[in-house]
Each structure stands twice: as structure tokens, then as C-alpha cells.
Scaffold this motif. Structure first.
Motif, PDB file in Angstrom:
ATOM      1  N   GLY A 167       0.803  -1.210   0.000  1.00 41.78           N
ATOM      2  CA  GLY A 167       0.000   0.000   0.000  1.00 41.78           C
ATOM      3  C   GLY A 167       0.838   1.262   0.000  1.00 41.78           C
ATOM      4  O   GLY A 167       0.544   2.212  -0.735  1.00 41.78           O
ATOM      5  N   LEU A 168       1.889   1.298   0.812  1.00 40.00           N
ATOM      6  CA  LEU A 168       2.741   2.484   0.869  1.00 40.00           C
ATOM      7  C   LEU A 168       3.474   2.709  -0.445  1.00 40.00           C
ATOM      8  O   LEU A 168       3.619   3.850  -0.905  1.00 40.00           O
ATOM      9  CB  LEU A 168       3.746   2.346   2.022  1.00 40.00           C
ATOM     10  CG  LEU A 168       3.139   2.410   3.435  1.00 40.00           C
ATOM     11  CD1 LEU A 168       4.212   2.181   4.485  1.00 40.00           C
ATOM     12  CD2 LEU A 168       2.442   3.748   3.665  1.00 40.00           C
ATOM     13  N   TRP A 169       3.931   1.623  -1.062  1.00 35.04           N
ATOM     14  CA  TRP A 169       4.619   1.751  -2.352  1.00 35.04           C
ATOM     15  C   TRP A 169       3.681   2.353  -3.402  1.00 35.04           C
ATOM     16  O   TRP A 169       4.067   3.244  -4.160  1.00 35.04           O
ATOM     17  CB  TRP A 169       5.121   0.386  -2.813  1.00 35.04           C
ATOM     18  CG  TRP A 169       5.980   0.463  -4.047  1.00 35.04           C
ATOM     19  CD1 TRP A 169       7.328   0.617  -4.104  1.00 35.04           C
ATOM     20  CD2 TRP A 169       5.519   0.394  -5.411  1.00 35.04           C
ATOM     21  NE1 TRP A 169       7.754   0.651  -5.413  1.00 35.04           N
ATOM     22  CE2 TRP A 169       6.677   0.518  -6.235  1.00 35.04           C
ATOM     23  CE3 TRP A 169       4.275   0.233  -6.012  1.00 35.04           C
ATOM     24  CZ2 TRP A 169       6.597   0.480  -7.625  1.00 35.04           C
ATOM     25  CZ3 TRP A 169       4.187   0.217  -7.387  1.00 35.04           C
ATOM     26  CH2 TRP A 169       5.335   0.337  -8.187  1.00 35.04           C
ATOM     27  N   ILE A 170       2.442   1.877  -3.438  1.00 36.26           N
ATOM     28  CA  ILE A 170       1.468   2.392  -4.413  1.00 36.26           C
ATOM     29  C   ILE A 170       1.135   3.850  -4.132  1.00 36.26           C
ATOM     30  O   ILE A 170       1.080   4.681  -5.054  1.00 36.26           O
ATOM     31  CB  ILE A 170       0.195   1.519  -4.393  1.00 36.26           C
ATOM     32  CG1 ILE A 170       0.497   0.118  -4.935  1.00 36.26           C
ATOM     33  CG2 ILE A 170      -0.919   2.168  -5.213  1.00 36.26           C
ATOM     34  CD1 ILE A 170      -0.653  -0.847  -4.819  1.00 36.26           C
ATOM     35  N   LEU A 171       0.931   4.190  -2.872  1.00 35.63           N
ATOM     36  CA  LEU A 171       0.581   5.572  -2.530  1.00 35.63           C
ATOM     37  C   LEU A 171       1.725   6.540  -2.848  1.00 35.63           C
ATOM     38  O   LEU A 171       1.485   7.660  -3.326  1.00 35.63           O
ATOM     39  CB  LEU A 171       0.228   5.659  -1.041  1.00 35.63           C
ATOM     40  CG  LEU A 171      -1.095   4.983  -0.610  1.00 35.63           C
ATOM     41  CD1 LEU A 171      -1.256   5.059   0.894  1.00 35.63           C
ATOM     42  CD2 LEU A 171      -2.283   5.645  -1.303  1.00 35.63           C
ATOM     43  N   VAL A 172       2.958   6.093  -2.598  1.00 36.51           N
ATOM     44  CA  VAL A 172       4.107   6.961  -2.845  1.00 36.51           C
ATOM     45  C   VAL A 172       4.343   7.157  -4.344  1.00 36.51           C
ATOM     46  O   VAL A 172       4.597   8.268  -4.815  1.00 36.51           O
ATOM     47  CB  VAL A 172       5.372   6.397  -2.167  1.00 36.51           C
ATOM     48  CG1 VAL A 172       6.619   7.146  -2.644  1.00 36.51           C
ATOM     49  CG2 VAL A 172       5.237   6.499  -0.653  1.00 36.51           C
ATOM     50  N   HIS A 173       4.258   6.078  -5.118  1.00 40.20           N
ATOM     51  CA  HIS A 173       4.586   6.146  -6.548  1.00 40.20           C
ATOM     52  C   HIS A 173       3.441   6.705  -7.400  1.00 40.20           C
ATOM     53  O   HIS A 173       3.697   7.300  -8.450  1.00 40.20           O
ATOM     54  CB  HIS A 173       4.986   4.763  -7.063  1.00 40.20           C
ATOM     55  CG  HIS A 173       6.368   4.359  -6.648  1.00 40.20           C
ATOM     56  ND1 HIS A 173       6.669   3.914  -5.378  1.00 40.20           N
ATOM     57  CD2 HIS A 173       7.559   4.362  -7.331  1.00 40.20           C
ATOM     58  CE1 HIS A 173       7.964   3.650  -5.300  1.00 40.20           C
ATOM     59  NE2 HIS A 173       8.520   3.904  -6.455  1.00 40.20           N
ATOM     60  N   HIS A 174       2.193   6.504  -6.952  1.00 41.55           N
ATOM     61  CA  HIS A 174       1.069   6.992  -7.758  1.00 41.55           C
ATOM     62  C   HIS A 174       0.542   8.335  -7.262  1.00 41.55           C
ATOM     63  O   HIS A 174      -0.130   9.042  -8.025  1.00 41.55           O
ATOM     64  CB  HIS A 174      -0.061   5.961  -7.758  1.00 41.55           C
ATOM     65  CG  HIS A 174       0.269   4.717  -8.520  1.00 41.55           C
ATOM     66  ND1 HIS A 174      -0.088   4.533  -9.823  1.00 41.55           N
ATOM     67  CD2 HIS A 174       0.943   3.595  -8.163  1.00 41.55           C
ATOM     68  CE1 HIS A 174       0.342   3.346 -10.248  1.00 41.55           C
ATOM     69  NE2 HIS A 174       0.973   2.761  -9.251  1.00 41.55           N
ATOM     70  N   GLN A 175       0.819   8.653  -6.011  1.00 44.41           N
ATOM     71  CA  GLN A 175       0.392   9.921  -5.417  1.00 44.41           C
ATOM     72  C   GLN A 175      -1.050  10.268  -5.807  1.00 44.41           C
ATOM     73  O   GLN A 175      -1.305  11.270  -6.505  1.00 44.41           O
ATOM     74  CB  GLN A 175       1.340  11.041  -5.832  1.00 44.41           C
ATOM     75  CG  GLN A 175       2.763  10.848  -5.346  1.00 44.41           C
ATOM     76  CD  GLN A 175       3.680  12.002  -5.721  1.00 44.41           C
ATOM     77  OE1 GLN A 175       3.307  12.889  -6.472  1.00 44.41           O
ATOM     78  NE2 GLN A 175       4.892  11.991  -5.192  1.00 44.41           N
ATOM     79  N   PRO A 176      -1.995   9.446  -5.374  1.00 42.34           N
ATOM     80  CA  PRO A 176      -3.396   9.675  -5.762  1.00 42.34           C
ATOM     81  C   PRO A 176      -3.960  10.929  -5.110  1.00 42.34           C
ATOM     82  O   PRO A 176      -3.513  11.352  -4.033  1.00 42.34           O
ATOM     83  CB  PRO A 176      -4.099   8.421  -5.235  1.00 42.34           C
ATOM     84  CG  PRO A 176      -3.262   8.005  -4.056  1.00 42.34           C
ATOM     85  CD  PRO A 176      -1.854   8.315  -4.446  1.00 42.34           C
ATOM     86  N   SER A 177      -4.933  11.500  -5.759  1.00 37.94           N
ATOM     87  CA  SER A 177      -5.631  12.646  -5.170  1.00 37.94           C
ATOM     88  C   SER A 177      -6.493  12.168  -4.007  1.00 37.94           C
ATOM     89  O   SER A 177      -6.752  10.974  -3.836  1.00 37.94           O
ATOM     90  CB  SER A 177      -6.504  13.329  -6.225  1.00 37.94           C
ATOM     91  OG  SER A 177      -7.546  12.452  -6.648  1.00 37.94           O
ATOM     92  N   LEU A 178      -6.945  13.114  -3.201  1.00 37.86           N
ATOM     93  CA  LEU A 178      -7.743  12.791  -2.023  1.00 37.86           C
ATOM     94  C   LEU A 178      -9.024  12.050  -2.404  1.00 37.86           C
ATOM     95  O   LEU A 178      -9.508  11.208  -1.651  1.00 37.86           O
ATOM     96  CB  LEU A 178      -8.079  14.076  -1.260  1.00 37.86           C
ATOM     97  CG  LEU A 178      -8.833  13.905   0.060  1.00 37.86           C
ATOM     98  CD1 LEU A 178      -8.024  13.059   1.031  1.00 37.86           C
ATOM     99  CD2 LEU A 178      -9.150  15.275   0.662  1.00 37.86           C
ATOM    100  N   ARG A 179      -9.556  12.343  -3.571  1.00 37.92           N
ATOM    101  CA  ARG A 179     -10.807  11.710  -4.000  1.00 37.92           C
ATOM    102  C   ARG A 179     -10.656  10.203  -4.103  1.00 37.92           C
ATOM    103  O   ARG A 179     -11.518   9.447  -3.630  1.00 37.92           O
ATOM    104  CB  ARG A 179     -11.249  12.284  -5.348  1.00 37.92           C
ATOM    105  CG  ARG A 179     -12.559  11.692  -5.859  1.00 37.92           C
ATOM    106  CD  ARG A 179     -12.951  12.264  -7.202  1.00 37.92           C
ATOM    107  NE  ARG A 179     -12.003  11.922  -8.251  1.00 37.92           N
ATOM    108  CZ  ARG A 179     -12.234  12.107  -9.550  1.00 37.92           C
ATOM    109  NH1 ARG A 179     -13.369  12.650  -9.945  1.00 37.92           N
ATOM    110  NH2 ARG A 179     -11.325  11.788 -10.441  1.00 37.92           N
ATOM    111  N   TYR A 180      -9.560   9.735  -4.703  1.00 39.81           N
ATOM    112  CA  TYR A 180      -9.370   8.297  -4.885  1.00 39.81           C
ATOM    113  C   TYR A 180      -9.066   7.606  -3.560  1.00 39.81           C
ATOM    114  O   TYR A 180      -9.489   6.465  -3.334  1.00 39.81           O
ATOM    115  CB  TYR A 180      -8.254   8.040  -5.898  1.00 39.81           C
ATOM    116  CG  TYR A 180      -8.630   8.474  -7.296  1.00 39.81           C
ATOM    117  CD1 TYR A 180      -9.537   7.722  -8.048  1.00 39.81           C
ATOM    118  CD2 TYR A 180      -8.127   9.638  -7.859  1.00 39.81           C
ATOM    119  CE1 TYR A 180      -9.908   8.118  -9.322  1.00 39.81           C
ATOM    120  CE2 TYR A 180      -8.492  10.045  -9.137  1.00 39.81           C
ATOM    121  CZ  TYR A 180      -9.388   9.275  -9.858  1.00 39.81           C
ATOM    122  OH  TYR A 180      -9.762   9.678 -11.119  1.00 39.81           O
ATOM    123  N   VAL A 181      -8.339   8.276  -2.685  1.00 41.28           N
ATOM    124  CA  VAL A 181      -8.106   7.712  -1.358  1.00 41.28           C
ATOM    125  C   VAL A 181      -9.427   7.606  -0.600  1.00 41.28           C
ATOM    126  O   VAL A 181      -9.683   6.625   0.099  1.00 41.28           O
ATOM    127  CB  VAL A 181      -7.096   8.578  -0.563  1.00 41.28           C
ATOM    128  CG1 VAL A 181      -6.953   8.062   0.864  1.00 41.28           C
ATOM    129  CG2 VAL A 181      -5.744   8.595  -1.260  1.00 41.28           C
TER     130      VAL A 181
END
Length: 268
Positions: free
Chosen positions: A171-185
Motif C-alpha cells: 500500500g505504501l509503495w502504491i501511494l508513494v509512486h502513484h500519489q493519488p488525489s484525495l478523492r481516490y483515497v
């Protein structure tokens, strides 16, 4: 609705990212509600906890991957084969009546129809759905075991915690590399609440007030609801043949549950 909401984040987070966030949310909520005493757990209690954590991790990932490939309705229908298989196996083992055998045959035939070869058939997506079904069956059996070894829902909370920790690197790898907007989170967080916290609490309340057979009867509507939600929320449609096959699976489970309820009432 939880799965449909989570699927809205697939384009950015992917199924693995959504599952990771969902597991984190579920762990925080379940631990906050049940407050398990981890230090008092024995080896006999930790073994099924770890097994349930592994099953939950695989079940959620394969289900969400199936949803991404074959749609919400078909994926949930295939996953529903897990509890259906347990119900029919128990009925056949105990009663061996023709109606239970008929229900098993109808469900099996409906699955064959859903998996029939077509130019657009995604066999890998179907395989993921079937793996999710096997995991759901294992989930039910492991929960029964934990229910006899740990009070309340401490086992489920502990398993969610272990699964959430296992998903931390992914999860951390995906969040760091894709940097999703707040909406997708927010979509992924909503999936955790709608797919884990709300059903957990509602199930506890319902099972204290209605018989298990009555509860199981209404649970059988899940595949049809998944098709409807997929159609309304995600604009995913299924053909008439698929509708009949899904309805047949629901009907098989309904007949099995009703027959079991009648048999229990008769024996009593």
C-alpha cells in the motif's frame, strides 16, 4: 456498494492499492470496537488468526481483481459460490435429500453457463472470482474455529490487524509512486467502511435478533444486488443468459436454506 465504490479508485490505485487501504481501515475500526488483548493470545489462538489473515488478504485481492476484469455482478456471484458450497455440502451430508442434490446440480449448471466460452470471456478474471469463492469458504470455517477459541470478535479484529500489517509495504509503495488525489483515497476508505465496518456491525446486530437460517436466506440476495449496483453505479451490464444463471444460483441457495430451516423446525 463498498466494492463498487472501491472500484472507482482502480484507475489510480489498482485493486491492490484499494485492498490495502480497505484492510487498514477495517483493522483500525475493528480493533477500536473489540479491543482485542493480543498479549493474552496463545499459540493455539494465533494459528487460526494468522490463517484467517492470509485468507482475508487473498480473498479481497482476488475479488477486487475479478471485479476489475469481469465486473461487479459476475465477480460477486462467483465469490458467493464459497458459502453456497458450504451450505449445500452440509445439507447433503446431513440429509442427503433429493432437493439438496437438485440445488447443487442447479448451482453447478449455472456456474457452467457463466463460464461458457465466448469471444469476450476473461478466463483469468473468472479464475480470480473462483479463488475468492474458495477463500470465502475458508473464511467461514476459520471464523467458526475462532469463535470457539476467542471471545466476541477479537479473532476477526486480530486477523484484520495482521492482514493490514502485511499490506503495509504494498500500500505504501502504491501511494508513494502513484500519489493519488484525495478523492481516490476517499473511495478506498469508503470501501473499507462499507465493506468491512458496516457489515460487521450490522451482522452482529442482525444475528442477535433473527435465526441464522433467516439471515442466510437474505444473504443469498447478494449476487442480484451486486448486478444491480454494478449496473446503476458502474454502468456494467450483463446479458439475459447471465441474469438467469445468477438467479438460478440465488434460487438454489434459497431453497437449500429454506429446506434446512424447515428440517430444523421439524426436528425440534
Amino acid at each position: 456498494m463498498g466494492a463498487a465504490t472501491g472500484s472507482l479508485a482502480f484507475p489510480v490505485l489498482g485493486p491492490a492499492g484499494v485492498v490495502a487501504v480497505r484492510q487498514w481501515v477495517a483493522a483500525v475500526l475493528l480493533v477500536g470496537i473489540t479491543r482485542p488483548r493480543f498479549r493474552t493470545f496463545t499459540r493455539r489462538e494465533w494459528l487460526p488468526v494468522v490463517a484467517l489473515a492470509a485468507v482475508c488478504a487473498v480473498m479481497n485481492l482476488t475479488l477486487y481483481t475479478a471485479i476489475d476484469r469481469i465486473g461487479l455482478g459476475l465477480a460477486v456471484t462467483l465469490e458467493f459460490l464459497g458459502p453456497l458450497a458450504i451450505a449445500l455440502t452440509a445439507a447433503l451430508t446431513v440429509s442427503r435429500r433429493k432437493l439438496d442434490l437438485f440445488c447443487a446440480i442447479v448451482a453447478g449448471a449455472a456456474v457452467v453457463v457463466l463460464m461458457r466460452p465466448q469471444p469476450t470471456t476473461d478466463y483469468l478474471g473468472i479464475a480470480f472470482g473462483l479463488v475468492a469463492a474458495a477463500c470465502w469458504a475458508a473464511y467461514i470455517l476459520l471464523n467458526r474455529t475462532l469463535g470457539t477459541r476467542l471471545p466476541s470478535a477479537q479473532g476477526a479484529a486480530a486477523a484484520s490487524t495482521v492482514s493490514a500489517i502485511a499490506y503495509l509495504p504494498v500500500g505504501l509503495w502504491i501511494l508513494v509512486h502513484h500519489q493519488p488525489s484525495l478523492r481516490y483515497v476517499a473511495y478506498a476508505v469508503a470501501a473499507g467502511i462499507l465493506s468491512s465496518a458496516v457489515p460487521f456491525l450490522v451482522d452482529l446486530i442482525a444475528l442477535r435478533r433473527v435465526p441464522a437460517g433467516f439471515f442466510g436466506l437474505f444473504m443469498s440476495i447478494n449476487p442480484l444486488l451486486a448486478v444491480l449496483v454494478g449496473w446503476v453505479v458502474l454502468d456494467q451490464t450483463v446479458g439475459l443468459v447471465e441474469w438467469f444463471a445468477i438467479a438460478a444460483i440465488v434460487a438454489a441457495n434459497t431453497l437449500s436454506v429454506l429446506r434446512s430451516a424447515v428440517a430444523v423446525r421439524y426436528d425440534a
